[in-house]
Design an enzyme around this catalytic site. Sequence first.
Site, mmCIF file in Angstrom:
data_model
loop_
_atom_site.group_PDB
_atom_site.id
_atom_site.type_symbol
_atom_site.label_atom_id
_atom_site.label_comp_id
_atom_site.label_asym_id
_atom_site.label_seq_id
_atom_site.Cartn_x
_atom_site.Cartn_y
_atom_site.Cartn_z
ATOM 1 N N GLY A 144 -15.648 -8.771 -69.073
ATOM 2 C CA GLY A 144 -15.529 -10.070 -68.406
ATOM 3 C C GLY A 144 -16.492 -10.196 -67.251
ATOM 4 O O GLY A 144 -17.697 -9.998 -67.389
ATOM 5 N N GLY A 145 -15.942 -10.517 -66.058
ATOM 6 C CA GLY A 145 -16.768 -10.744 -64.880
ATOM 7 C C GLY A 145 -17.606 -9.542 -64.503
ATOM 8 O O GLY A 145 -18.639 -9.689 -63.846
ATOM 9 N N GLY B 184 -54.574 -16.707 -76.599
ATOM 10 C CA GLY B 184 -53.633 -16.827 -75.486
ATOM 11 C C GLY B 184 -53.234 -15.473 -74.942
ATOM 12 O O GLY B 184 -52.965 -15.328 -73.738
ATOM 13 N N ALA B 185 -53.205 -14.471 -75.810
ATOM 14 C CA ALA B 185 -52.775 -13.146 -75.355
ATOM 15 C C ALA B 185 -53.818 -12.539 -74.425
ATOM 16 O O ALA B 185 -53.476 -11.794 -73.503
ATOM 17 C CB ALA B 185 -52.521 -12.236 -76.556
#
Length: 513
Positions: free
Chosen positions: A168-169, A403-404
């Site tokens: 959980g938390g 782009g790389a």
Amino acid sequence: MHEEKLKRLATMKKSAESGGGQERIEAQHSKGKLTARERIALLLDEGTFVELDKYVMHRSDDPSIPKLYGDGSVTGFGTIAGRQVFVFSYDFTVLGGSLGEMTGKKIAKAMDHAMKVGCPIIGIIDSGGARIQEGVSSLDAYGDIFFRNAMASGVIPQITASIGPCAGGAVYSPAMTDFVIMVENIGQMFVTGPEVVKEVLSQEVSFEELGGARAHGSKSGVAHFVAKNEYECFDRIKKLVSFLPQNNTEDPAIVETGDDPNRTDPNLINILPENPYQQYDIKEIIKSIIDNGDFFEVHELFAENIVVGFARMGGRSVGIIANQPQFLAGALDINSSSKAARFIRFCDTFNIPVVTLVDTPGYLPGTDQEHNGIIRHGSKLLFAYCEATVPKITCIIGKAYGGAYIAMGSKNLRADVNLAWPNAEIAVLGPEAAVTIIHRKDLKNAADAPATKKKLAKEYRDKFANPYIAAEKGVIDVVIDPMETRPFIIRALDALANKKEPRPWKKHGNINL
Ligand code: HXC
């Protein structure tokens, strides 16, 4: 009179140090887990731990929950290799290490101290999450911790060890820290456990499959490190801390490593196969250029097509980022972009120079990547390099296409020193893809299309795919003999040690999360 007071203190101390009692300590050991105090003793220099809030108890009026000294966590301070740190360690023997109001206050206090002092905070988690009986007070306590995690981020290093359930938390605070280390077969992190999964989705899944160290180390990327056991876990944390400064206003210590900064390696070029499409292990190159081959890899099992980690060069801490041609040919994809971007941001925050080794054919194509957000995640890498003002040194050792090329620490993203090996291929597209586009008509009409394509690709490679056009334009500063990679990078690190690069004032950037 004095004697009685001392006796009372001794009794209280003994009671506090037994946590949830002998039976529960034995149950903890029988699960193969150490206790909260045993863990702190392993982490800190011997005899340096000073415990705070030992006699804190919960304030709930629910009579069903026992009042025990310490209430679910052990907190305090001590040293690691002589350096100050604050720690908190959830005590599973007290109500399953669940977090109620007072446990939350203890942890928040330790975090506040670490912030005031400017030193790392290390959390050891073994917890059933929010204490059910304390209701909203437990939830509020988590809120207080999350707020402090966010405030401490980029100010002091925050490290989490997950050694038990983190339910959980208990998962979100670790996720907000800089590094998470999980212990195999013991650490388990999940927002909702297997029972809820079964109820809601009718899926059968074990704790380990759902949120074990392997799952988070290799699939989700939540865990930066996976340790075989608790001893290895604490050794790794100590080593990690050794690369880091105490806080964002300091530089990491320069360490005498005994490795000659001018050491060259004539064999380095032979690690790179002559055929650019053949695989090799980039870690061999990394280990050759760093001090004593001592590479402290982060996220070793996650997004293996990019390698990130800490090392020393000439005694200075550096963050290494390198494409790994052994996986996906070293292409950039969603996970590798996020992994490297977060690592660069960590290095930048804590004044650790970034050294990038490039050999990548580009961003990975395909519907899977496009539909899952390669544009959003891939651009994080651009953002992180642009933002970083630490010294940035990039060395292109093989392919750097499209782009790389730009994303992997290119000059125009404000890298300081850009090196290239003579083997570097810098171009908009790889030769085969490029000739298919620019010679489409020629290939269509060719009698022997494959042979023509091969010939055109060779011509393209000779003409465009080399480092010299980039060197002519000054976006590569030096084309080096590969054997000299280490001395070149170390000299650049020395030269850039006092680098300052002011940026426009802003509240904060809006990185494309
Ligand atoms: C109160 C808890 C507790 C909790 C465990 N205990 N979790 N008490 N609140 N959240 C107690 C148990 O009742 C038990 O008490 C003791 O701790 C040890 O637990 P066991 O179940 O016997 O241990 P084990 O078999 O090892 O199982 C551990 C566990 C399991 C997997 C963590 O206890 C469990 O599933 N707990 C609940 C997890 C959970 O749903 N937590 C709430 C999440 S909601 P006795 O006296 O019997 O020994 C949440 C919201 C916050 O956290 C959101 C913030 C963003």
